[in-house]
Design a protein around this motif. Structure first.
Motif, PDB file in Angstrom:
ATOM      1  N   SER A 169      -7.642 -38.427 -15.426  1.00 57.41           N
ATOM      2  CA  SER A 169      -8.628 -39.369 -15.962  1.00 57.41           C
ATOM      3  C   SER A 169      -7.966 -40.481 -16.778  1.00 57.41           C
ATOM      4  O   SER A 169      -8.516 -41.575 -16.893  1.00 57.41           O
ATOM      5  N   LEU A 170      -6.776 -40.204 -17.333  1.00 56.32           N
ATOM      6  CA  LEU A 170      -6.039 -41.214 -18.093  1.00 56.32           C
ATOM      7  C   LEU A 170      -5.107 -42.040 -17.202  1.00 56.32           C
ATOM      8  O   LEU A 170      -4.340 -42.856 -17.703  1.00 56.32           O
ATOM      9  N   GLY A 171      -5.173 -41.811 -15.890  1.00 53.22           N
ATOM     10  CA  GLY A 171      -4.433 -42.650 -14.965  1.00 53.22           C
ATOM     11  C   GLY A 171      -3.201 -42.033 -14.335  1.00 53.22           C
ATOM     12  O   GLY A 171      -2.537 -42.682 -13.529  1.00 53.22           O
ATOM     13  N   ALA A 172      -2.864 -40.789 -14.700  1.00 52.93           N
ATOM     14  CA  ALA A 172      -1.695 -40.151 -14.084  1.00 52.93           C
ATOM     15  C   ALA A 172      -1.940 -39.968 -12.594  1.00 52.93           C
ATOM     16  O   ALA A 172      -3.060 -39.704 -12.165  1.00 52.93           O
ATOM     17  N   ARG A 173      -0.898 -40.101 -11.811  1.00 52.47           N
ATOM     18  CA  ARG A 173      -1.011 -39.957 -10.364  1.00 52.47           C
ATOM     19  C   ARG A 173      -0.829 -38.509  -9.932  1.00 52.47           C
ATOM     20  O   ARG A 173      -1.383 -38.083  -8.925  1.00 52.47           O
ATOM     21  N   ASP A 174      -0.031 -37.731 -10.697  1.00 50.39           N
ATOM     22  CA  ASP A 174       0.280 -36.365 -10.296  1.00 50.39           C
ATOM     23  C   ASP A 174       0.639 -35.563 -11.543  1.00 50.39           C
ATOM     24  O   ASP A 174       0.969 -36.132 -12.582  1.00 50.39           O
ATOM     25  N   CYS A 175       0.572 -34.241 -11.426  1.00 57.26           N
ATOM     26  CA  CYS A 175       0.931 -33.331 -12.508  1.00 57.26           C
ATOM     27  C   CYS A 175       1.798 -32.216 -11.941  1.00 57.26           C
ATOM     28  O   CYS A 175       1.627 -31.831 -10.778  1.00 57.26           O
ATOM     29  N   MET A 176       2.698 -31.694 -12.792  1.00 57.05           N
ATOM     30  CA  MET A 176       3.604 -30.655 -12.344  1.00 57.05           C
ATOM     31  C   MET A 176       3.910 -29.719 -13.507  1.00 57.05           C
ATOM     32  O   MET A 176       4.188 -30.177 -14.619  1.00 57.05           O
ATOM     33  N   THR A 177       3.852 -28.419 -13.234  1.00 62.49           N
ATOM     34  CA  THR A 177       4.091 -27.421 -14.262  1.00 62.49           C
ATOM     35  C   THR A 177       5.571 -27.071 -14.344  1.00 62.49           C
ATOM     36  O   THR A 177       6.236 -26.928 -13.328  1.00 62.49           O
ATOM     37  N   LYS A 178       6.079 -26.949 -15.575  1.00 56.99           N
ATOM     38  CA  LYS A 178       7.444 -26.479 -15.805  1.00 56.99           C
ATOM     39  C   LYS A 178       7.445 -24.965 -15.699  1.00 56.99           C
ATOM     40  O   LYS A 178       6.468 -24.343 -16.073  1.00 56.99           O
ATOM     41  N   PRO A 179       8.491 -24.345 -15.275  1.00 57.40           N
ATOM     42  CA  PRO A 179       9.728 -24.927 -14.760  1.00 57.40           C
ATOM     43  C   PRO A 179       9.545 -25.417 -13.334  1.00 57.40           C
ATOM     44  O   PRO A 179       8.682 -24.950 -12.596  1.00 57.40           O
ATOM     45  N   PHE A 180      10.370 -26.367 -12.940  1.00 59.96           N
ATOM     46  CA  PHE A 180      10.324 -26.926 -11.596  1.00 59.96           C
ATOM     47  C   PHE A 180      11.749 -27.180 -11.139  1.00 59.96           C
ATOM     48  O   PHE A 180      12.677 -27.181 -11.946  1.00 59.96           O
ATOM     49  N   SER A 181      11.910 -27.410  -9.865  1.00 58.93           N
ATOM     50  CA  SER A 181      13.237 -27.734  -9.343  1.00 58.93           C
ATOM     51  C   SER A 181      13.396 -29.249  -9.315  1.00 58.93           C
ATOM     52  O   SER A 181      12.411 -29.988  -9.217  1.00 58.93           O
ATOM     53  N   GLY A 182      14.634 -29.692  -9.375  1.00 60.42           N
ATOM     54  CA  GLY A 182      14.899 -31.116  -9.279  1.00 60.42           C
ATOM     55  C   GLY A 182      14.433 -31.690  -7.961  1.00 60.42           C
ATOM     56  O   GLY A 182      13.954 -32.823  -7.899  1.00 60.42           O
ATOM     57  N   ALA A 183      14.549 -30.899  -6.894  1.00 57.54           N
ATOM     58  CA  ALA A 183      14.108 -31.356  -5.573  1.00 57.54           C
ATOM     59  C   ALA A 183      12.604 -31.602  -5.557  1.00 57.54           C
ATOM     60  O   ALA A 183      12.139 -32.573  -4.938  1.00 57.54           O
ATOM     61  N   ASP A 184      11.848 -30.732  -6.230  1.00 54.48           N
ATOM     62  CA  ASP A 184      10.395 -30.920  -6.287  1.00 54.48           C
ATOM     63  C   ASP A 184      10.032 -32.222  -7.005  1.00 54.48           C
ATOM     64  O   ASP A 184       9.134 -32.953  -6.582  1.00 54.48           O
ATOM     65  N   VAL A 185      10.734 -32.516  -8.084  1.00 51.78           N
ATOM     66  CA  VAL A 185      10.456 -33.750  -8.822  1.00 51.78           C
ATOM     67  C   VAL A 185      10.789 -34.965  -7.964  1.00 51.78           C
ATOM     68  O   VAL A 185      10.016 -35.924  -7.911  1.00 51.78           O
ATOM     69  N   LEU A 186      11.922 -34.927  -7.280  1.00 52.99           N
ATOM     70  CA  LEU A 186      12.292 -36.044  -6.411  1.00 52.99           C
ATOM     71  C   LEU A 186      11.240 -36.280  -5.341  1.00 52.99           C
ATOM     72  O   LEU A 186      10.884 -37.434  -5.049  1.00 52.99           O
TER      73      LEU A 186
END
Length: 139
Positions: free
Chosen positions: A101-118
């Protein structure tokens, strides 16, 4: 990576030095130019100096929370300056709804892999698919 994204600036805001280093290394290796912000005020200072292609903002920044950063950036009906990925530990459905609602395009929960972020950053920066015109059916 798409050559058009080569050298694109990505602002990464997180209070955790380990997460910042992981994201900076992964993004730099992938060809992005990473701008680091360790707190909310640093996000605003960085945005005065660069026009990023994307941002990654942690909800639990040291001085201002990620929601407060997003609220300030979208004050008075403004849009976020670029596609934004919100990250955080234990994101609840309410957290995700608030971020979107504040304009973010996506959300991701930690921990995550670097590949997922890329993959998420590349998806945020991918241009939308062209709309194919529909053929009109005549009866």
């Amino acid at each position: 990576m798409n050559l058009a994204l080569q050298g694109a600036k990505v602002v990464v805001a997180d209070s955790d030095r380990t997460v910042l280093e992981l994201l900076q290394i992964r993004l730099d290796i992938a060809g992005f130019h990473t701008c680091i912000a360790r707190n909310g005020e640093a996000v605003f200072e960085t945005l005065k100096l660069v026009r990023p292609a994307a941002m990654i903002v942690d909800l639990h920044l040291a001085d201002l929370g990620g929601f407060e950063v997003l609220r300030k950036l979208t004050a008075h009906g403004a849009k976020l300056p670029c596609p934004t990925l919100v990250i955080g530990r234990k994101l609840s459905p309410d957290d995700i709804r608030m971020a979107i609602s504040l304009g973010a395009r996506d959300c991701m929960t930690k921990p995550f892999s670097g590949a997922d972020v890329l993959e998420r950053v590349a998806r945020m920066l991918r241009p939308p698919a062209p709309i194919k015109p529909r053929a009109l059916a005549y009866i």
